[in-house]
Design an enzyme around this catalytic site. Structure first.
Site, PDB file in Angstrom:
ATOM      1  N   GLU A   1       4.558  -4.645  11.806  1.00  0.00           N
ATOM      2  CA  GLU A   1       3.587  -3.575  11.548  1.00  0.00           C
ATOM      3  C   GLU A   1       2.416  -4.219  10.817  1.00  0.00           C
ATOM      4  OE1 GLU A   1       3.913  -0.642  12.770  1.00  0.00           O
ATOM      5  OE2 GLU A   1       6.017  -0.659  13.330  1.00  0.00           O
TER       6      GLU A   1
ATOM      7  N   ASN B   1       0.799  -1.236   0.000  1.00  0.00           N
ATOM      8  CA  ASN B   1       0.000   0.000   0.000  1.00  0.00           C
ATOM      9  C   ASN B   1       0.827   1.281   0.000  1.00  0.00           C
ATOM     10  OD1 ASN B   1       0.682  -0.624   2.681  1.00  0.00           O
ATOM     11  ND2 ASN B   1      -1.057   0.522   3.478  1.00  0.00           N
TER      12      ASN B   1
ATOM     13  N   CYS C   1      -3.370   1.192   6.590  1.00  0.00           N
ATOM     14  CA  CYS C   1      -3.508   0.301   7.752  1.00  0.00           C
ATOM     15  C   CYS C   1      -4.215   0.960   8.921  1.00  0.00           C
ATOM     16  CB  CYS C   1      -2.140  -0.204   8.179  1.00  0.00           C
ATOM     17  SG  CYS C   1      -0.977   1.133   8.472  1.00  0.00           S
TER      18      CYS C   1
ATOM     19  N   GLU D   1       7.993   1.984  14.566  1.00  0.00           N
ATOM     20  CA  GLU D   1       8.841   2.607  13.552  1.00  0.00           C
ATOM     21  C   GLU D   1       8.799   4.113  13.784  1.00  0.00           C
ATOM     22  OE1 GLU D   1       7.203   1.112   9.786  1.00  0.00           O
ATOM     23  OE2 GLU D   1       8.791  -0.393   9.754  1.00  0.00           O
TER      24      GLU D   1
HETATM   25  P1  NAD Z   1       0.618  -9.619   3.257  1.00  0.00           P
HETATM   26  O1  NAD Z   1       0.735 -10.086   4.658  1.00  0.00           O
HETATM   27  O2  NAD Z   1      -0.206 -10.394   2.304  1.00  0.00           O
HETATM   28  O3  NAD Z   1       2.064  -9.478   2.574  1.00  0.00           O
HETATM   29  C1  NAD Z   1       3.063  -8.648   3.115  1.00  0.00           C
HETATM   30  C2  NAD Z   1       4.421  -9.124   2.647  1.00  0.00           C
HETATM   31  O4  NAD Z   1       4.718 -10.382   3.230  1.00  0.00           O
HETATM   32  C3  NAD Z   1       4.548  -9.309   1.141  1.00  0.00           C
HETATM   33  O5  NAD Z   1       5.813  -8.828   0.732  1.00  0.00           O
HETATM   34  C4  NAD Z   1       4.467 -10.826   0.983  1.00  0.00           C
HETATM   35  O6  NAD Z   1       5.106 -11.323  -0.165  1.00  0.00           O
HETATM   36  C5  NAD Z   1       5.190 -11.273   2.233  1.00  0.00           C
HETATM   37  N1  NAD Z   1       4.907 -12.632   2.696  1.00  0.00           N
HETATM   38  C6  NAD Z   1       3.788 -13.366   2.508  1.00  0.00           C
HETATM   39  N2  NAD Z   1       3.920 -14.568   3.139  1.00  0.00           N
HETATM   40  C7  NAD Z   1       5.132 -14.570   3.735  1.00  0.00           C
HETATM   41  C8  NAD Z   1       5.837 -15.508   4.540  1.00  0.00           C
HETATM   42  N3  NAD Z   1       5.318 -16.702   4.871  1.00  0.00           N
HETATM   43  N4  NAD Z   1       7.078 -15.195   4.987  1.00  0.00           N
HETATM   44  C9  NAD Z   1       7.625 -13.984   4.691  1.00  0.00           C
HETATM   45  N5  NAD Z   1       6.994 -13.045   3.925  1.00  0.00           N
HETATM   46  C10 NAD Z   1       5.764 -13.341   3.460  1.00  0.00           C
HETATM   47  O7  NAD Z   1       0.094  -8.111   3.381  1.00  0.00           O
HETATM   48  P2  NAD Z   1      -0.364  -7.139   2.202  1.00  0.00           P
HETATM   49  O8  NAD Z   1      -1.668  -7.612   1.674  1.00  0.00           O
HETATM   50  O9  NAD Z   1       0.761  -6.943   1.272  1.00  0.00           O
HETATM   51  O10 NAD Z   1      -0.561  -5.766   2.966  1.00  0.00           O
HETATM   52  C11 NAD Z   1      -1.769  -5.342   3.518  1.00  0.00           C
HETATM   53  C12 NAD Z   1      -1.732  -5.494   5.022  1.00  0.00           C
HETATM   54  O11 NAD Z   1      -0.640  -4.753   5.542  1.00  0.00           O
HETATM   55  C13 NAD Z   1      -2.959  -4.957   5.709  1.00  0.00           C
HETATM   56  O12 NAD Z   1      -3.367  -5.855   6.700  1.00  0.00           O
HETATM   57  C14 NAD Z   1      -2.470  -3.660   6.333  1.00  0.00           C
HETATM   58  O13 NAD Z   1      -3.212  -3.256   7.464  1.00  0.00           O
HETATM   59  C15 NAD Z   1      -1.063  -3.999   6.664  1.00  0.00           C
HETATM   60  N6  NAD Z   1      -0.232  -2.795   6.805  1.00  0.00           N
HETATM   61  C16 NAD Z   1       0.197  -2.440   8.053  1.00  0.00           C
HETATM   62  C17 NAD Z   1       0.947  -1.282   8.223  1.00  0.00           C
HETATM   63  C18 NAD Z   1       1.410  -0.842   9.591  1.00  0.00           C
HETATM   64  O14 NAD Z   1       2.270   0.025   9.677  1.00  0.00           O
HETATM   65  N7  NAD Z   1       0.884  -1.390  10.669  1.00  0.00           N
HETATM   66  C19 NAD Z   1       1.292  -0.507   7.115  1.00  0.00           C
HETATM   67  C20 NAD Z   1       0.847  -0.914   5.858  1.00  0.00           C
HETATM   68  C21 NAD Z   1       0.083  -2.062   5.719  1.00  0.00           C
END
Ligand code: NAD
Length: 502
Positions: free
Chosen positions: A256, A159, A290, A472
């Site tokens: 995060e 995002n 998020c 962070e």
């Molecule tokens: P996701 O969990 O599907 O993927 C995030 C990352 O993890 C990707 O790079 C993916 O390839 C990787 N990944 C997937 N499986 C993995 C594994 N088993 N081991 C290591 N890496 C792995 O999340 P998304 O759909 O890309 O992002 C959206 C989510 O992120 C939402 O839930 C949002 O709230 C959250 N988010 C949180 C923050 C924060 O600061 N708290 C900021 C932005 C987004």
């Protein structure tokens, strides 16, 4: 597959350059979400390339970690200047990759990333990595040192691609660590530009490396014995897997994760201001933030006026050509995500039976013809929502607001906290004392009073409960990338005589 729209193929980046290899296990496309057209081909990093990227970081670590902080700061400041000079070029890349309007990416995504890099460069130049000295007695004292961790993994969500890459790499590199970074497979374009900018600024080869691929590539990083820390941004369910894998090697983690944040409108709030806040907290970045305030609690007595105000203002959410500066609302990031969000809107209508105030599963009206194949959905508001509805309980991560009503402030605090998430929360009201009182009772790590969403470099941000581990940014953000060494010095020349006398 050929390159599209001027974007060359992407390969694993280590030792200061892209490294095409014949053993890539596959390739995938980055897609323009506004048109569903492919933009670029990315070659998945092979296990051997991932190992080489980690090795490259290991090779660079001794020199980078012993470079004086002031010198590291100068190099990182040059990267800040390059990021700012190339703001619009990078914003165009982010718009192409994420589907966010250029009016947004050019004002926020690179700016907030560069600010954080500047903040950490200034922090280390100003003594942020100094330890402390504690006098125990006239002949003895303790000093502490903040030591870098080693080679760290950064794993990003889709995002805020370049912002996430910078929020992770800035304190990581400033503290003297090296990084292997994996962007989301849905938004990989920025990573090579950032690696090139670091190199041009003078960051030595191997200090910042990039691997490409989906979860299996991420899992190879989190389980690799040479990785000292994993900084992860993504969904709670993925975070659990990542933290579990990192626990195997006793690695440091920062998590995060997702949220389902409450936005509480107090009875004395300015309705106009609160409605502006609710729109920002639900439709900015098409709801793909998020910290979105998706559970909007309003006093029962204010419901009608609040809904009316939201309906009046929602006319100013404008979908369209992403490079038209008048556009402030884009599509969802991918087909997978579009299907999920549409499914949740249907859930709200058909199963939860919430009242659909506006929006739904259709495309926004008046979209130019060329955008019809993109992943567009209207900004949607449900009202008459209840705490047990799926759309109220689960993170949707799209432009979907749920309005709930309450009678008393004690009740709204209890209901706002009734969630496994604890990322963000916010309160709107005229009595600032009451706002502080309510905020102090809300279980969330990032909170706002009479505003929503701003996350400056100085502000440490991180979730409570299932929304995360650690923070962070801010001064505390640097602490997440160092380990402490304490040394006790005895100057009296005597070692305790336990074993040398009767
Ligand atoms: P996701 O969990 O599907 O993927 C995030 C990352 O993890 C990707 O790079 C993916 O390839 C990787 N990944 C997937 N499986 C993995 C594994 N088993 N081991 C290591 N890496 C792995 O999340 P998304 O759909 O890309 O992002 C959206 C989510 O992120 C939402 O839930 C949002 O709230 C959250 N988010 C949180 C923050 C924060 O600061 N708290 C900021 C932005 C987004």
């Amino acid at each position: 597959m050929a390159a599209h729209q001027g974007q060359e193929d992407r390969h694993t980046f280590y030792a200061g350059k892209p490294q095409p290899s014949s053993d890539s296990p596959g390739q995938f496309s980055s897609t323009d979400p506004s048109t569903a057209k492919p933009v670029c081909t990315i070659h998945t990093s092979s296990p051997a390339s991932i190992t080489a990227a980690i090795q490259s970081a290991q090779d660079a670590f001794p020199s980078w970690s012993s470079t004086p902080p002031l010198d590291r700061a100068r190099i990182l400041q040059r990267a800040v200047s390059l990021l700012r000079a190339r703001n619009d070029e990078l914003a165009r890349i982010e718009t192409l990759d994420t589907g966010k309007p250029f009016s947004e990416t050019s004002a926020v995504d690179i700016v907030t990333g560069a600010d954080v890099l500047e903040y950490f460069a200034n922090l280390i130049a100003g003594g942020g990595l100094n330890g402390e000295s504690i006098r125990l007695r006239p002949s003895a004292w303790v000093y502490t040192a903040k030591e870098p961790l080693g080679v760290c993994a950064g794993i990003g969500a889709w995002n805020y691609p370049i912002q996430i890459a910078l929020w992770k790499s800035a304190p990581c590199l400033a503290a003297g660590n090296c990084m292997v970074y994996k962007p989301s497979e849905f938004t990989p374009l920025h990573a090579q530009y950032l690696a090139a900018i670091y190199k041009e600024a003078g960051v030595p080869d191997g200090v910042f490396n990039v691997v490409y691929g989906a979860g299996d590539v991420g899992a190879q990083l989190t389980s690799h014995p040479a990785i000292a820390k994993v900084s992860f941004t993504g969904q709670v369910s993925t975070g659990e897997k990542v933290a579990g894998s990192a626990a195997g090697g006793m690695k440091y983690v920062t998590m995060e994760l997702g949220g389902k944040s409450p936005l509480v409108v107090l009875p004395d709030a300015d309705v106009n201001q609160a409605a502006d806040g609710a729109l920002l907290a639900n439709f900015y970045s098409s709801g793909q933030v998020c910290t979105n305030g998706t559970r909007v609690f309003v006093p029962k007595t204010m419901k009608q006026e609040f809904e009316q105000t939201v309906l009046e203002k929602i006319r100013f959410v404008r979908a369209g050509d992403l490079f038209d500066m008048n556009t402030n609302f884009g599509p969802l990031n991918s087909k997978v995500h579009y299907d999920k969000v549409v499914g949740m809107v249907k859930q709200g209508i058909e199963k939860d039976k919430a009242t659909l105030l506006c929006g739904g599963t259709a495309q926004p009206r008046g979209l130019p013809g060329g955008l019809k194949d993109g992943y567009w959905i209207e900004p949607t508001v449900f009202t008459d929502c209840t705490d047990d509805m799926t759309i109220v309980k689960e993170e949707i991560f799209g432009p979907v607001m749920s309005i709930l009503t309450y009678d008393t402030v004690d009740e709204v605090v209890r209901r706002a906290n009734n969630t496994e998430h604890g990322l963000a929360a916010g309160v709107f009201g005229r009595d600032v004392n009451e706002c502080h009182t309510v905020i102090s009772k809300l279980q969330a790590g990032i909170t706002w009073i009479n505003t929503w969403g701003e996350s400056p470099a100085e502000m440490a941000v991180g979730g409570w409960k299932q929304s995360g581990v650690g923070v962070e940014n801010g001064k505390r953000g640097l602490e997440a990338w160092v380990r402490n060494k304490s040394t006790l010095v005895e100057m009296g020349g005597e070692v305790p005589t336990v074993f040398s006398k009767l």
